[in-house]
Design an enzyme around this catalytic site. Structure first.
Site, PDB file in Angstrom:
ATOM      1  CG  MET A   1       0.257 -11.593  69.064  1.00 14.59           C
ATOM      2  SD  MET A   1      -0.142  -9.930  69.683  1.00 14.59           S
ATOM      3  CE  MET A   1       0.064  -8.944  68.207  1.00 14.59           C
TER       4      MET A   1
ATOM      5  CG  HIS B   1       1.624 -13.127  57.468  1.00 13.19           C
ATOM      6  ND1 HIS B   1       2.971 -13.428  57.458  1.00 13.19           N
ATOM      7  CD2 HIS B   1       1.471 -12.187  58.433  1.00 13.19           C
ATOM      8  CE1 HIS B   1       3.598 -12.692  58.344  1.00 13.19           C
ATOM      9  NE2 HIS B   1       2.716 -11.942  58.967  1.00 13.19           N
TER      10      HIS B   1
ATOM     11  N   GLY C   1       4.670 -15.424  56.171  1.00 11.39           N
ATOM     12  CA  GLY C   1       5.831 -15.229  57.026  1.00 11.39           C
ATOM     13  C   GLY C   1       5.798 -16.112  58.255  1.00 11.39           C
ATOM     14  CG  HIS C   2       2.763 -15.699  61.258  1.00 12.03           C
ATOM     15  ND1 HIS C   2       1.826 -14.838  60.726  1.00 12.03           N
ATOM     16  CD2 HIS C   2       3.226 -15.096  62.380  1.00 12.03           C
ATOM     17  CE1 HIS C   2       1.724 -13.769  61.496  1.00 12.03           C
ATOM     18  NE2 HIS C   2       2.560 -13.897  62.504  1.00 12.03           N
TER      19      HIS C   2
ATOM     20  CB  SER D   1       2.846  -7.036  58.757  1.00  8.14           C
ATOM     21  OG  SER D   1       2.217  -6.618  59.952  1.00  8.14           O
TER      22      SER D   1
END
Length: 277
Positions: free
Chosen positions: A26, A30, A32-33, A181
């Site tokens: 979406m 960050h 993590g993505h 997140s």
């Protein structure tokens, strides 16, 4: 790196790339993505990332309108790590008419996060199936932070016989343990300092399991009480069977401890997998 906004353009571009690996997001990316994208790159000839904030998975009082939209910054980050293609449609491209057909997950959609966010997993499963049909990937990668989502989507792919490998990647954490997140950006400085307490609560629950504790309900309630005492509004701490999030029974060894709680206006989720000896 190509940035494409229409399904027609996407299909024309991917007609030359039958071996693609897909990372749905979406946006407001960050680390993590970015780790998911790095995980995808060696698995296929073309790495595709979608950026779409899906209204259908938000409740009427949730943060759809204020969810951060940072497309240019996201594209800059993805180009820097060698992503091949970004699919960034608008709402009319994904939902050109009212969505009257939907994916209805089974009972798992109504527990844990689904109990707190009615209709959420219906919206997730529906948009992901649409994106799968648009991108037609060989494989797709999801982060385990959204553990319940991973199970819903993995089971959907299996039961609908989609020719897609679902790859689950470990949660990426900050140095203090907080799961990365996009919603962490809502935290104030004081809340950000407090935020690792959710991971610490799950870690204490795992430590009790490791020590041989069997009263799962006591562990869950105790950790929720600790969070509440620190000013959180805990929604659940739950020890569940890792495979399907059912209540553990005798002989179940693979478990997951999941938690969701609000800190100020921010809702945080996390989990830790654990295998009983």
């Amino acid at each position: 790196m190509d940035v494409i906004h229409t399904v027609k353009g996407l299909r024309e571009r991917l007609s030359r790339e039958p071996n693609n690996v897909f990372v749905p997001t979406m946006g407001n990316l960050h680390e993590g993505h970015l780790q998911l994208v790095e995980n995808a790159k060696p698995r296929g000839a073309c790495t595709v990332v979608s950026i779409f904030v899906n209204r259908m998975q938000f409740g009427p009082r949730e943060d759809f309108d204020k969810y951060p939209r940072t497309l240019q910054q996201d594209c800059d980050k993805l180009a820097a790590i060698g992503c091949d293609l970004v699919f960034a449609p608008d709402e009319g491209e994904i939902y050109p008419e009212p969505q009257q057909y939907a994916v209805e997950p089974p009972e798992i959609q109504h527990i844990l996060d689904g109990a707190v966010r009615p209709g959420h997993f219906r919206g997730v499963a529906t948009v992901v199936l649409k994106l799968f049909n648009m991108v037609q990937p060989r494989a797709a990668i999801f982060g385990k932070k959204d553990y319940q989502q991973c199970i819903v989507l993995r089971n959907m792919v299996r039961q609908l016989a989609l020719p897609i490998d679902i790859i689950l990647a470990d949660t990426v954490r900050a140095s203090d343990g907080l799961a990365l997140s996009s919603r962490n950006g809502y935290l104030t400085a004081a809340e950000r300092a407090e935020a690792p307490a959710l991971y610490q609560a799950l870690s204490r629950a795992v430590a009790e399991l490791k020590a041989g504790a069997k009263d799962f309900q006591r562990i869950e309630l105790q950790q929720m009480a600790i969070l509440a005492g620190r000013g959180w509004k805990p929604e659940y701490i739950a020890i569940r069977r890792a495979q399907d999030l059912g209540q553990p029974e005798a002989g179940d060894a693979d478990l997951v401890v999941l938690g969701a709680a609000r800190l100020g206006v921010t809702r945080l989720i996390d989990n830790i997998e654990w295998r009983l000896p």
